[in-house]
Scaffold this motif. Structure first.
Motif, mmCIF file in Angstrom:
data_model
loop_
_atom_site.group_PDB
_atom_site.id
_atom_site.type_symbol
_atom_site.label_atom_id
_atom_site.label_comp_id
_atom_site.label_asym_id
_atom_site.label_seq_id
_atom_site.Cartn_x
_atom_site.Cartn_y
_atom_site.Cartn_z
ATOM 1 N N ALA A 7 4.453 -13.999 -0.436
ATOM 2 C CA ALA A 7 5.670 -14.129 -1.247
ATOM 3 C C ALA A 7 6.880 -13.569 -0.504
ATOM 4 O O ALA A 7 7.971 -14.152 -0.538
ATOM 5 C CB ALA A 7 5.484 -13.406 -2.579
ATOM 6 N N ALA A 21 10.070 -16.827 -5.121
ATOM 7 C CA ALA A 21 9.308 -15.965 -4.219
ATOM 8 C C ALA A 21 9.791 -14.520 -4.315
ATOM 9 O O ALA A 21 8.989 -13.581 -4.250
ATOM 10 C CB ALA A 21 9.423 -16.466 -2.779
ATOM 11 N N ALA A 24 8.346 -12.980 -7.399
ATOM 12 C CA ALA A 24 6.918 -12.717 -7.199
ATOM 13 C C ALA A 24 6.713 -11.515 -6.284
ATOM 14 O O ALA A 24 5.847 -10.661 -6.543
ATOM 15 C CB ALA A 24 6.235 -13.946 -6.605
#
Length: 216
Positions: A7, A21, A24
């Motif tokens: 990520a 991303a 995350a």
């Protein structure tokens, strides 16, 4: 920790998926107790470092350490820019080749982490420099005969002997031939980054790797 590294790399790459991303990476950083990110140039460096950590009895993931392959030294600025209070509140460390040292120095300064006028200052920050690169460090630590024993065990010695006969290789020292051979096939550097470390005498660990791990 593996998911966090993926990520984080996707976040640094930018593009449409960067925002998701980033979310995350932040969530995973909290869940794994991330405290330090080790930035290395490529997957072979990551494989070698993680293999050595295990041999030394270190579980980096459980200690809040993530090793992230950046896909090249010139990406260091993007990754450093995602750390700190407004990004991931984790301390950076890293490993680079001698030829790429300048990229790391400049990126650290631009990221507001202070000037690093020489290698000693860079290493005190936690960024270690391989001369000339990690493969060269491992070859010198094992010695050419030791590396050839690893090639034999992996079934690659015959391919190496054929490689040595190429006109461009005949006059080169064996150490340089080995270093070049390890980079000739996709995936070979990653494989041997791990395989060479697994055969390494722990009394002869290359100093850049040892200093890096001792600082984590």
């Amino acid at each position: 920790m593996e998911r966090f590294g993926s990520a984080f790399a996707a976040w640094a790459a930018g593009g449409r998926a960067a925002a998701a991303a980033a979310d995350a990476a932040r969530e995973l950083a909290r869940s794994v107790g991330l405290r330090k990110i080790v930035l290395v140039e490529g997957d072979s460096d990551r494989a070698a470092l993680e293999a050595l950590a295990l041999r030394l009895g270190r579980d980096l993931g459980s200690q809040g350490v993530s090793v992230v392959a950046m896909g090249g030294a010139t990406s260091i600025g993007r990754f450093l820019g995602l750390l700190g209070p407004r990004g991931l509140d984790a301390e950076p460390a890293g490993l680079c080749d001698a030829a790429e040292e300048v990229f790391f120095r400049l990126a650290l300064e631009r990221a507001g982490l202070g000037p690093h006028p020489d290698r000693d200052a860079l290493e005190r920050r936690g960024f270690q420099v391989c001369v000339a690169d990690l493969e060269d460090e491992l070859i010198r630590a094992l010695g050419p005969d030791g590396v050839e024993q690893v090639l034999t065990a992996q079934g690659d010695l015959r391919s190496f002997r054929t490689f040595q006969k190429q006109p461009a290789q005949r006059e080169r020292p064996v150490g340089r031939q080995l270093r070049r051979f390890l980079g000739t096939t996709s995936g070979r550097k990653i494989h041997y980054g791990r395989a060479l470390v697994e055969e390494l005498d722990l009394g002869r660990v290359p100093q850049p790797l040892l200093r890096l791990l001792n600082g984590l």
